[in-house]
Design a protein around this motif. Structure first.
Motif, PDB file in Angstrom:
ATOM      1  N   GLU A   1       9.104   2.353  13.753  1.00 22.02           N
ATOM      2  CA  GLU A   1       9.439   3.713  14.145  1.00 22.02           C
ATOM      3  C   GLU A   1      10.952   3.857  14.297  1.00 22.02           C
ATOM      4  N   GLY A   2      11.481   4.963  13.824  1.00 22.41           N
ATOM      5  CA  GLY A   2      12.900   5.235  13.981  1.00 22.41           C
ATOM      6  C   GLY A   2      13.757   4.822  12.804  1.00 22.41           C
ATOM      7  N   GLU A   3      13.200   4.090  11.839  1.00 22.11           N
ATOM      8  CA  GLU A   3      13.993   3.677  10.685  1.00 22.11           C
ATOM      9  C   GLU A   3      14.204   4.824   9.698  1.00 22.11           C
ATOM     10  N   HIS A   4      13.287   5.762   9.650  1.00 18.00           N
ATOM     11  CA  HIS A   4      13.394   6.940   8.783  1.00 18.00           C
ATOM     12  C   HIS A   4      12.421   7.991   9.301  1.00 18.00           C
ATOM     13  N   SER A   5      12.590   9.217   8.835  1.00 16.81           N
ATOM     14  CA  SER A   5      11.663  10.265   9.252  1.00 16.81           C
ATOM     15  C   SER A   5      10.377  10.172   8.427  1.00 16.81           C
ATOM     16  N   TYR A   6       9.358  10.867   8.878  1.00 17.55           N
ATOM     17  CA  TYR A   6       8.073  10.884   8.174  1.00 17.55           C
ATOM     18  C   TYR A   6       8.270  11.358   6.738  1.00 17.55           C
ATOM     19  N   GLU A   7       9.045  12.426   6.567  1.00 16.01           N
ATOM     20  CA  GLU A   7       9.233  13.031   5.246  1.00 16.01           C
ATOM     21  C   GLU A   7      10.019  12.130   4.297  1.00 16.01           C
ATOM     22  N   GLU A   8      10.846  11.225   4.825  1.00 15.31           N
ATOM     23  CA  GLU A   8      11.689  10.365   3.989  1.00 15.31           C
ATOM     24  C   GLU A   8      10.996   9.052   3.609  1.00 15.31           C
ATOM     25  N   GLY A   9       9.920   8.720   4.284  1.00 16.27           N
ATOM     26  CA  GLY A   9       9.270   7.431   4.061  1.00 16.27           C
ATOM     27  C   GLY A   9       7.962   7.547   3.312  1.00 16.27           C
ATOM     28  N   PRO A  10       7.273   6.423   3.158  1.00 13.97           N
ATOM     29  CA  PRO A  10       5.997   6.415   2.436  1.00 13.97           C
ATOM     30  C   PRO A  10       4.898   7.170   3.167  1.00 13.97           C
ATOM     31  N   GLU A  11       5.084   7.459   4.445  1.00 15.39           N
ATOM     32  CA  GLU A  11       4.064   8.199   5.198  1.00 15.39           C
ATOM     33  C   GLU A  11       3.823   9.577   4.592  1.00 15.39           C
ATOM     34  N   ALA A  12       4.833  10.148   3.941  1.00 19.28           N
ATOM     35  CA  ALA A  12       4.693  11.475   3.340  1.00 19.28           C
ATOM     36  C   ALA A  12       3.571  11.502   2.303  1.00 19.28           C
ATOM     37  N   LYS A  13       3.230  10.350   1.732  1.00 19.85           N
ATOM     38  CA  LYS A  13       2.146  10.292   0.743  1.00 19.85           C
ATOM     39  C   LYS A  13       0.774  10.463   1.393  1.00 19.85           C
ATOM     40  N   LEU A  14       0.727  10.367   2.720  1.00 17.63           N
ATOM     41  CA  LEU A  14      -0.543  10.557   3.429  1.00 17.63           C
ATOM     42  C   LEU A  14      -0.864  12.040   3.608  1.00 17.63           C
ATOM     43  N   GLY A  15       0.132  12.900   3.413  1.00 18.73           N
ATOM     44  CA  GLY A  15      -0.060  14.334   3.559  1.00 18.73           C
ATOM     45  C   GLY A  15       1.093  14.942   4.331  1.00 18.73           C
ATOM     46  N   PRO A  16       1.164  16.265   4.388  1.00 17.62           N
ATOM     47  CA  PRO A  16       2.263  16.922   5.084  1.00 17.62           C
ATOM     48  C   PRO A  16       2.244  16.644   6.586  1.00 17.62           C
TER      49      PRO A  16
ATOM     50  N   GLU B   1     -10.957  23.320   4.536  1.00 18.22           N
ATOM     51  CA  GLU B   1     -11.767  22.143   4.176  1.00 18.22           C
ATOM     52  C   GLU B   1     -10.961  21.124   3.368  1.00 18.22           C
ATOM     53  N   ASP B   2      -9.919  21.577   2.685  1.00 21.63           N
ATOM     54  CA  ASP B   2      -9.073  20.668   1.903  1.00 21.63           C
ATOM     55  C   ASP B   2      -8.331  19.677   2.800  1.00 21.63           C
ATOM     56  N   PHE B   3      -8.199  19.988   4.079  1.00 19.00           N
ATOM     57  CA  PHE B   3      -7.431  19.167   5.002  1.00 19.00           C
ATOM     58  C   PHE B   3      -8.300  18.425   6.005  1.00 19.00           C
ATOM     59  N   LYS B   4      -9.599  18.418   5.763  1.00 15.85           N
ATOM     60  CA  LYS B   4     -10.515  17.704   6.650  1.00 15.85           C
ATOM     61  C   LYS B   4     -11.097  16.513   5.908  1.00 15.85           C
ATOM     62  N   GLY B   5     -11.057  15.367   6.552  1.00 12.93           N
ATOM     63  CA  GLY B   5     -11.597  14.157   5.948  1.00 12.93           C
ATOM     64  C   GLY B   5     -13.082  14.031   6.201  1.00 12.93           C
ATOM     65  N   ASP B   6     -13.663  13.022   5.608  1.00 12.28           N
ATOM     66  CA  ASP B   6     -15.072  12.733   5.848  1.00 12.28           C
ATOM     67  C   ASP B   6     -15.236  12.247   7.284  1.00 12.28           C
TER      68      ASP B   6
ATOM     69  N   LEU C   1       0.812  -1.221   0.000  1.00  9.56           N
ATOM     70  CA  LEU C   1       0.000   0.000   0.000  1.00  9.56           C
ATOM     71  C   LEU C   1       0.846   1.272   0.000  1.00  9.56           C
ATOM     72  N   GLU C   2       2.161   1.138   0.215  1.00  8.88           N
ATOM     73  CA  GLU C   2       3.012   2.314   0.388  1.00  8.88           C
ATOM     74  C   GLU C   2       3.061   3.208  -0.844  1.00  8.88           C
ATOM     75  N   ASP C   3       2.987   2.648  -2.053  1.00  9.23           N
ATOM     76  CA  ASP C   3       3.058   3.472  -3.258  1.00  9.23           C
ATOM     77  C   ASP C   3       1.786   4.277  -3.484  1.00  9.23           C
ATOM     78  N   ASP C   4       0.661   3.705  -3.109  1.00  6.39           N
ATOM     79  CA  ASP C   4      -0.621   4.373  -3.333  1.00  6.39           C
ATOM     80  C   ASP C   4      -1.552   4.088  -2.150  1.00  6.39           C
ATOM     81  N   PRO C   5      -1.363   4.796  -1.032  1.00  5.65           N
ATOM     82  CA  PRO C   5      -2.194   4.514   0.150  1.00  5.65           C
ATOM     83  C   PRO C   5      -3.664   4.835  -0.097  1.00  5.65           C
ATOM     84  N   PRO C   6      -4.569   4.038   0.460  1.00  5.04           N
ATOM     85  CA  PRO C   6      -6.007   4.281   0.282  1.00  5.04           C
ATOM     86  C   PRO C   6      -6.436   5.611   0.916  1.00  5.04           C
ATOM     87  N   LYS C   7      -7.377   6.252   0.287  1.00  3.29           N
ATOM     88  CA  LYS C   7      -7.922   7.509   0.822  1.00  3.29           C
ATOM     89  C   LYS C   7      -9.028   7.230   1.833  1.00  3.29           C
ATOM     90  N   ASP C   8      -9.750   6.135   1.626  1.00  2.94           N
ATOM     91  CA  ASP C   8     -10.901   5.808   2.466  1.00  2.94           C
ATOM     92  C   ASP C   8     -10.497   4.782   3.527  1.00  2.94           C
TER      93      ASP C   8
END
Length: 108
Positions: free
Chosen positions: A43-58, A80-85, A18-25
């Protein structure tokens, strides 16, 4: 012990896919053993910005009580662009029943 290890490896592999294209829902995320694994690895292997977590948003998104949203301290134009359902049945879901005591607040 070997069975547990193999189940965990399968769960980690499922999440890694799922890391390349994480689900939105939320309902599209894994519901089996993979839901107990950490997205992006341990946790601790890389920072948020360096890993796939960055694809979830800033990482610097902050929601304020007054409804403002800032990223790294700068206010965004459209919060509103940053609020989920709303999560179904959760406190922000307009279809969920009132919690005890909420009816009293709404009557005032």
């Amino acid at each position: 012990m070997e069975e547990t290890s193999s189940k965990r490896e399968r769960a980690q592999e499922e999440l890694k896919q799922l890391e390349d294209d994480p689900p939105k829902d939320l309902k599209d995320w894994p519901s089996g053993d993979a839901k107990y694994e950490t997205f992006g690895g341990r946790e601790g292997e890389h920072s948020y910005e360096e890993g796939p977590e960055a694809k979830l948003g800033p990482s610097g998104v902050q929601h304020h009580e007054d409804g403002r949203v800032t990223i790294d301290g700068e206010e965004v134009d459209n919060p509103e662009d940053f609020k989920g359902d709303p999560i179904p049945g959760g406190p922000t879901d307009p279809e969920s029943p009132a919690l005890p005591g909420e009816e009293i607040k709404q009557d005032r």
